[in-house]
Design a protein around this motif. Sequence first.
Motif, short mmCIF file in Angstrom:
data_model
loop_
_atom_site.label_atom_id
_atom_site.label_comp_id
_atom_site.label_asym_id
_atom_site.label_seq_id
_atom_site.Cartn_x
_atom_site.Cartn_y
_atom_site.Cartn_z
N PRO A 128 0.80 -1.23 0.00
CA PRO A 128 0.00 0.00 0.00
C PRO A 128 0.83 1.28 0.00
CG PRO A 128 -0.97 -1.60 1.50
CD PRO A 128 0.34 -2.17 1.05
N ALA A 129 2.01 1.26 0.62
CA ALA A 129 2.85 2.46 0.62
C ALA A 129 3.34 2.77 -0.79
CB ALA A 129 4.05 2.25 1.56
N THR A 130 3.76 1.75 -1.53
CA THR A 130 4.18 1.95 -2.92
C THR A 130 3.00 2.37 -3.79
OG1 THR A 130 5.98 0.35 -2.70
CG2 THR A 130 5.21 0.83 -4.92
N LEU A 131 1.85 1.74 -3.56
CA LEU A 131 0.65 2.09 -4.31
C LEU A 131 0.27 3.55 -4.08
CD1 LEU A 131 -1.69 0.97 -6.09
CD2 LEU A 131 -2.92 0.53 -3.96
N GLU A 132 0.35 4.00 -2.85
CA GLU A 132 0.03 5.39 -2.51
C GLU A 132 0.98 6.36 -3.21
OE1 GLU A 132 -0.99 7.72 1.62
OE2 GLU A 132 0.72 6.35 1.60
N LEU A 133 2.27 6.07 -3.14
CA LEU A 133 3.27 6.95 -3.74
C LEU A 133 3.14 7.00 -5.26
CD1 LEU A 133 5.81 8.69 -3.34
CD2 LEU A 133 7.17 6.60 -3.45
N ALA A 134 2.98 5.84 -5.89
CA ALA A 134 2.88 5.79 -7.35
C ALA A 134 1.58 6.42 -7.84
CB ALA A 134 2.98 4.35 -7.83
N THR A 135 0.50 6.27 -7.09
CA THR A 135 -0.78 6.83 -7.51
C THR A 135 -0.74 8.35 -7.49
OG1 THR A 135 -1.97 4.90 -6.68
CG2 THR A 135 -3.25 6.89 -7.04
N VAL A 136 -0.22 8.93 -6.40
CA VAL A 136 -0.12 10.39 -6.33
C VAL A 136 0.82 10.91 -7.42
CG1 VAL A 136 0.58 12.32 -4.86
CG2 VAL A 136 -0.62 10.38 -3.86
N ALA A 137 1.94 10.22 -7.65
CA ALA A 137 2.87 10.64 -8.70
C ALA A 137 2.22 10.57 -10.08
CB ALA A 137 4.13 9.78 -8.66
N THR A 138 1.45 9.53 -10.34
CA THR A 138 0.78 9.40 -11.64
C THR A 138 -0.26 10.50 -11.83
OG1 THR A 138 1.12 7.01 -11.60
CG2 THR A 138 -0.52 7.85 -13.13
N GLY A 213 -4.59 0.51 4.30
CA GLY A 213 -3.13 0.53 4.29
C GLY A 213 -2.57 1.80 3.70
N VAL A 214 -3.40 2.59 3.02
CA VAL A 214 -3.00 3.88 2.45
C VAL A 214 -3.30 4.95 3.49
CG1 VAL A 214 -3.37 5.52 0.58
CG2 VAL A 214 -3.46 3.07 0.11
N ILE A 215 -2.26 5.60 4.01
CA ILE A 215 -2.43 6.51 5.14
C ILE A 215 -3.33 7.68 4.78
CG2 ILE A 215 -1.21 8.14 6.62
CD1 ILE A 215 1.05 6.22 6.83
N LEU A 216 -3.21 8.21 3.57
CA LEU A 216 -4.04 9.34 3.17
C LEU A 216 -5.52 8.98 3.23
CD1 LEU A 216 -2.00 10.77 0.16
CD2 LEU A 216 -2.12 11.67 2.48
N LEU A 217 -5.87 7.80 2.75
CA LEU A 217 -7.26 7.37 2.80
C LEU A 217 -7.70 7.01 4.21
CD1 LEU A 217 -7.58 5.14 -0.41
CD2 LEU A 217 -8.36 7.49 -0.08
N ASP A 218 -6.86 6.28 4.93
CA ASP A 218 -7.24 5.84 6.27
C ASP A 218 -7.43 7.03 7.21
OD1 ASP A 218 -7.11 3.26 5.38
OD2 ASP A 218 -5.15 2.83 6.23
N SER A 219 -6.54 8.01 7.13
CA SER A 219 -6.67 9.18 8.00
C SER A 219 -7.89 10.01 7.64
CB SER A 219 -5.41 10.04 7.93
OG SER A 219 -5.15 10.46 6.60
N VAL A 227 -3.14 13.88 11.15
CA VAL A 227 -2.38 12.79 10.53
C VAL A 227 -2.38 12.94 9.01
CG1 VAL A 227 -2.18 10.29 10.31
CG2 VAL A 227 -2.98 11.28 12.46
N PHE A 228 -3.51 13.32 8.46
CA PHE A 228 -3.60 13.51 7.01
C PHE A 228 -2.64 14.58 6.53
CE2 PHE A 228 -5.41 15.57 3.27
CZ PHE A 228 -5.65 14.50 2.44
N ARG A 229 -2.60 15.72 7.22
CA ARG A 229 -1.69 16.80 6.81
C ARG A 229 -0.24 16.39 6.96
NH1 ARG A 229 -5.91 19.97 9.10
NH2 ARG A 229 -5.01 19.73 11.19
N ASN A 230 0.07 15.64 8.01
CA ASN A 230 1.44 15.16 8.18
C ASN A 230 1.83 14.19 7.08
OD1 ASN A 230 3.39 12.95 9.71
ND2 ASN A 230 3.81 15.06 10.29
N ALA A 231 0.91 13.30 6.70
CA ALA A 231 1.19 12.35 5.61
C ALA A 231 1.38 13.09 4.28
CB ALA A 231 0.06 11.34 5.50
N VAL A 232 0.58 14.14 4.05
CA VAL A 232 0.74 14.93 2.83
C VAL A 232 2.11 15.60 2.79
CG1 VAL A 232 -0.10 16.97 1.59
CG2 VAL A 232 -1.73 15.29 2.47
N SER A 233 2.54 16.14 3.94
CA SER A 233 3.84 16.81 3.97
C SER A 233 4.99 15.84 3.72
CB SER A 233 4.04 17.49 5.34
OG SER A 233 4.12 16.54 6.38
N HIS A 234 4.78 14.55 4.03
CA HIS A 234 5.82 13.55 3.77
C HIS A 234 5.81 13.08 2.32
CE1 HIS A 234 7.80 12.51 7.62
NE2 HIS A 234 6.68 12.98 8.18
N ILE A 235 4.64 12.97 1.73
CA ILE A 235 4.55 12.37 0.40
C ILE A 235 4.74 13.38 -0.72
CG2 ILE A 235 2.07 12.65 -0.03
CD1 ILE A 235 1.99 9.81 -1.07
#
Length: 366
Positions: A128-138, A213-219, A227-235
């Motif tokens: 899910p971490a890779t899926l989250e990163l690749a989805t936002v990048a795409t 498993g995707v933090i942006l969605l779960d938060s 938590v959502f804003r912190n995850a956004v600042s990381h990704i």
Amino acid sequence: MTPDSKPEAQIPAPQIPGTGGRRRGALTATPQWAASGLRLLISVAVTFLGLLAVTFFIGRVVPIDPVLAAVGDRASADTYERMREELGLNLPLWQQFGHYVWNAVRGDFGTSVLTSNPVLTDVRRVFPATLELATVATIIGIIVGIPAGVIAAVRRGTWIDHVIRVIGLMGYSVPVFWLGLMGLLILYAKLDLVAGPGRIDLYYEGLVPTYTGVILLDSAIAGEWDVFRNAVSHIVLPASILGYFSLAYISRMTRSFMLEQLRQEYITTARVKGLPERTVIWRHALGNAWVPLVTVIALSYGTLLEGSVLTEIVFSWPGLGFYITNSLLNADMNAVLGGTVVVGCVFIGLNLLSDLLYRKLDPRAR
């Protein structure tokens, strides 16, 4: 045959009232769809079997002893042989391949030496971490790359076209790990505009229940907006770097497809009829360019899912690429091969999805 009798072929077939000739068309279309679906399933099965054959071959040629990795270099000869029999490495090669295929179909890739967990369990945790990163990048690549490619095609030969092409060329040429390190140095260490490595700060670990498993969605589902804003600042930084690589590819292909469409006669006809230039470009030309663009976007998405290893290492992103790399460095071949099969299955699924969308968008492919 008597003179007043008719050949059997000339006797009209009974028709259901109100159906007309649709019954024959429906009966003809059904076998065509069934045959097409069967061919598609056979193609997917053959591709999956080829993927398993490649990974099985890789597992046998790499200079890593899976038995030694499991029992350690201080194990006795009896322990070594017993583990070799348990892993099935004493069997003929064709039997080993048969067991490997059967286990892979059941989702059994063995146990990870590094974590002592089933490989599939580890993959479910990190993917899910890779899926989250690749989805936002795409998404970044699509939002920026497609309009850039359209503008470059419409303004062909102008300074705008040259600037967009140079930006795209830089996205191809500059190493991703170098961009990541420079981004961390400038935007994180110097300017403090984004969060540092990792997926989330330690303070927020475990505060959000795991739904996807995707933090942006779960938060967002849990309503934990801190938590959502912190995850956004990381990704935002690693996704922007991967998105830059994606938009470079998407903008280049969009420009190529648009140039081909702009030379077609229907574009000239639309302009002669007096349609607004915006409608001609963004509706008609881009509407037809969407057909091949679907495949381009799917391949770009699969490449980010598979090729984000360096980005995950630079940013300590706990994804599948980071997991496979650590497993390879620790001679954990079960985890390496299992992760590779999962990535291959993702590519197969994306190709299948793009093929279905291609048939939906282009009636000629149905």
